[in-house]
Scaffold this active site. Sequence first.
Site, PDB file in Angstrom:
ATOM      1  N   SER A  89      41.938   4.195  22.050  1.00  0.00           N
ATOM      2  CA  SER A  89      43.213   4.468  22.724  1.00  0.00           C
ATOM      3  C   SER A  89      43.786   5.818  22.279  1.00  0.00           C
ATOM      4  CB  SER A  89      44.205   3.354  22.373  1.00  0.00           C
ATOM      5  OG  SER A  89      45.502   3.690  22.816  1.00  0.00           O
ATOM      6  N   ASN A  93      46.419  13.299  12.827  1.00  0.00           N
ATOM      7  CA  ASN A  93      47.352  13.461  13.941  1.00  0.00           C
ATOM      8  C   ASN A  93      48.649  12.743  13.641  1.00  0.00           C
ATOM      9  OD1 ASN A  93      48.021  11.105  15.997  1.00  0.00           O
ATOM     10  ND2 ASN A  93      45.944  10.687  15.202  1.00  0.00           N
ATOM     11  N   CYS A 138      52.625  -0.622  13.887  1.00  0.00           N
ATOM     12  CA  CYS A 138      53.982  -0.077  13.862  1.00  0.00           C
ATOM     13  C   CYS A 138      54.899  -1.046  13.148  1.00  0.00           C
ATOM     14  CB  CYS A 138      54.477   0.155  15.286  1.00  0.00           C
ATOM     15  SG  CYS A 138      54.731  -1.379  16.150  1.00  0.00           S
ATOM     16  N   THR A 144      43.901   4.695  12.722  1.00  0.00           N
ATOM     17  CA  THR A 144      43.810   5.816  11.767  1.00  0.00           C
ATOM     18  C   THR A 144      44.302   5.415  10.373  1.00  0.00           C
ATOM     19  OG1 THR A 144      45.964   6.557  12.533  1.00  0.00           O
ATOM     20  CG2 THR A 144      44.050   7.585  13.535  1.00  0.00           C
TER      21      THR A 144
HETATM   22  C1  LIG Z   1      45.096  12.213  18.747  1.00  0.00           C
HETATM   23  C2  LIG Z   1      44.954  10.733  18.568  1.00  0.00           C
HETATM   24  C3  LIG Z   1      45.801   9.865  19.254  1.00  0.00           C
HETATM   25  C4  LIG Z   1      45.678   8.478  19.092  1.00  0.00           C
HETATM   26  N1  LIG Z   1      46.508   7.645  19.788  1.00  0.00           N
HETATM   27  C5  LIG Z   1      46.374   6.292  19.649  1.00  0.00           C
HETATM   28  C6  LIG Z   1      47.173   5.400  20.412  1.00  0.00           C
HETATM   29  O1  LIG Z   1      47.994   5.797  21.242  1.00  0.00           O
HETATM   30  N2  LIG Z   1      47.007   4.061  20.203  1.00  0.00           N
HETATM   31  C7  LIG Z   1      46.075   3.564  19.326  1.00  0.00           C
HETATM   32  O2  LIG Z   1      45.961   2.333  19.198  1.00  0.00           O
HETATM   33  N3  LIG Z   1      45.276   4.392  18.611  1.00  0.00           N
HETATM   34  C8  LIG Z   1      45.409   5.725  18.753  1.00  0.00           C
HETATM   35  N4  LIG Z   1      44.582   6.567  18.050  1.00  0.00           N
HETATM   36  C9  LIG Z   1      43.552   5.996  17.150  1.00  0.00           C
HETATM   37  C10 LIG Z   1      42.171   5.934  17.832  1.00  0.00           C
HETATM   38  O3  LIG Z   1      42.186   5.132  18.996  1.00  0.00           O
HETATM   39  C11 LIG Z   1      41.095   5.388  16.863  1.00  0.00           C
HETATM   40  O4  LIG Z   1      41.457   4.083  16.472  1.00  0.00           O
HETATM   41  C12 LIG Z   1      40.945   6.242  15.597  1.00  0.00           C
HETATM   42  O5  LIG Z   1      41.113   7.609  15.902  1.00  0.00           O
HETATM   43  C13 LIG Z   1      39.595   6.037  14.904  1.00  0.00           C
HETATM   44  O6  LIG Z   1      38.494   6.380  15.746  1.00  0.00           O
HETATM   45  P1  LIG Z   1      37.826   7.861  15.756  1.00  0.00           P
HETATM   46  O7  LIG Z   1      37.578   8.227  14.321  1.00  0.00           O
HETATM   47  O8  LIG Z   1      36.582   7.725  16.573  1.00  0.00           O
HETATM   48  O9  LIG Z   1      38.832   8.769  16.369  1.00  0.00           O
HETATM   49  C14 LIG Z   1      44.689   7.954  18.205  1.00  0.00           C
HETATM   50  C15 LIG Z   1      43.839   8.837  17.519  1.00  0.00           C
HETATM   51  C16 LIG Z   1      43.941  10.212  17.693  1.00  0.00           C
HETATM   52  C17 LIG Z   1      43.003  11.121  16.949  1.00  0.00           C
END
Ligand SMILES: Cc1cc2nc3c(=O)[nH]c(=O)nc-3n(C[C@H](O)[C@H](O)[C@H](O)COP(=O)(O)O)c2cc1C
Length: 297
Positions: free
Chosen positions: A14, A66, A127, A189
């Site tokens: 997401s 982020n 949250c 994250t």
């Molecule tokens: C720029 C950015 C925005 C994100 N926005 C959301 C979000 O709106 N909702 C959510 O559940 N996770 C959000 N995440 C988390 C990602 O969906 C994911 O769980 C996390 O980045 C780990 O996966 P990755 O290492 O492949 O990015 C966001 C991550 C990034 C980097």
Amino acid sequence: MRGFDLSGLVLNGSGTFDAIAARRTFGDELLEQFPFDVFVSKTITAEPRQGNPPPRLWETPGGLINSIGLPNKGLDGFLAADLPQLAELPVPLCVSVMGFTRDELAKLVAAVDQREEVAMFELNVSCPNVETGLIMGADPSETARVMERVRPLTDKPVIVKLTPNATNPAEVAVAAEGAGADAVSLVNTLKGMAFRPGTSEPWLGAGTGGVSGPAVRAIALQQVAAVSKRAEIPVIGMGGIASGAGAQDFLAAGAECVAVGTESFRDPAAGSRIRRELRGLRPKLEVTYLERGTRSG
Ligand SMILES: Cc1cc2nc3c(=O)[nH]c(=O)nc-3n(C[C@H](O)[C@H](O)[C@H](O)COP(=O)(O)O)c2cc1C
């Protein structure tokens, strides 16, 4: 999962792939070669949000921090402006929702449930509940209460997205499962921060943010393995996946399927590439970590 087979699929994390902007850039070619098997929306909240003050991104070795702060149009704006466009995507749509109270989350789920374009929900529980001050997903009983509130409101599958910033994510997963979740996804994250070079000033406008990308993959893998050992429901694994081999590690750890996040910023077609690589590798995966008899009840 409630009539929906997740096995071996590649989803997006997401908030990491803006399908509406990508369609503007790539046109209908995006629909013909859509990089994911299910599209997960950016998290929406009941009211519109501006997000956090800039700067919102910092590049770390092997990843990103982020502090975007969930900017979104709110429920009404999402239903009117974004949903009709997301409904044109050639794959099932999962809507990610977040509330600062259980009632707010219930309002979102009840309203979005009415829309047949929506195949499933993901609950972003990373949250604080403003009523208790607890991060909803950091505490098993708080997560169970959230899921219990939402469960009677929809027959669509509900995925609970776990935060890695919990003392014991496996306990949280078991609580979500007990309260009726159809699947769990992880990791969101990890908390992090960076300083403006040569100063004692935090770089990010919000002070701290969330770390993602290859830098978190080993941590994510351990958490996926720990959750998969305890939960019976499917686990969607993510955190730093950048290749088919990386995705395969998550399946070996017990995940049913994977999601790609940060890698899509580097390469918007990463989902397709990882899916292709994974499908080339999967027959070689003979025995998973769980099948080796490590399930611990
Ligand atoms: C720029 C950015 C925005 C994100 N926005 C959301 C979000 O709106 N909702 C959510 O559940 N996770 C959000 N995440 C988390 C990602 O969906 C994911 O769980 C996390 O980045 C780990 O996966 P990755 O290492 O492949 O990015 C966001 C991550 C990034 C980097």
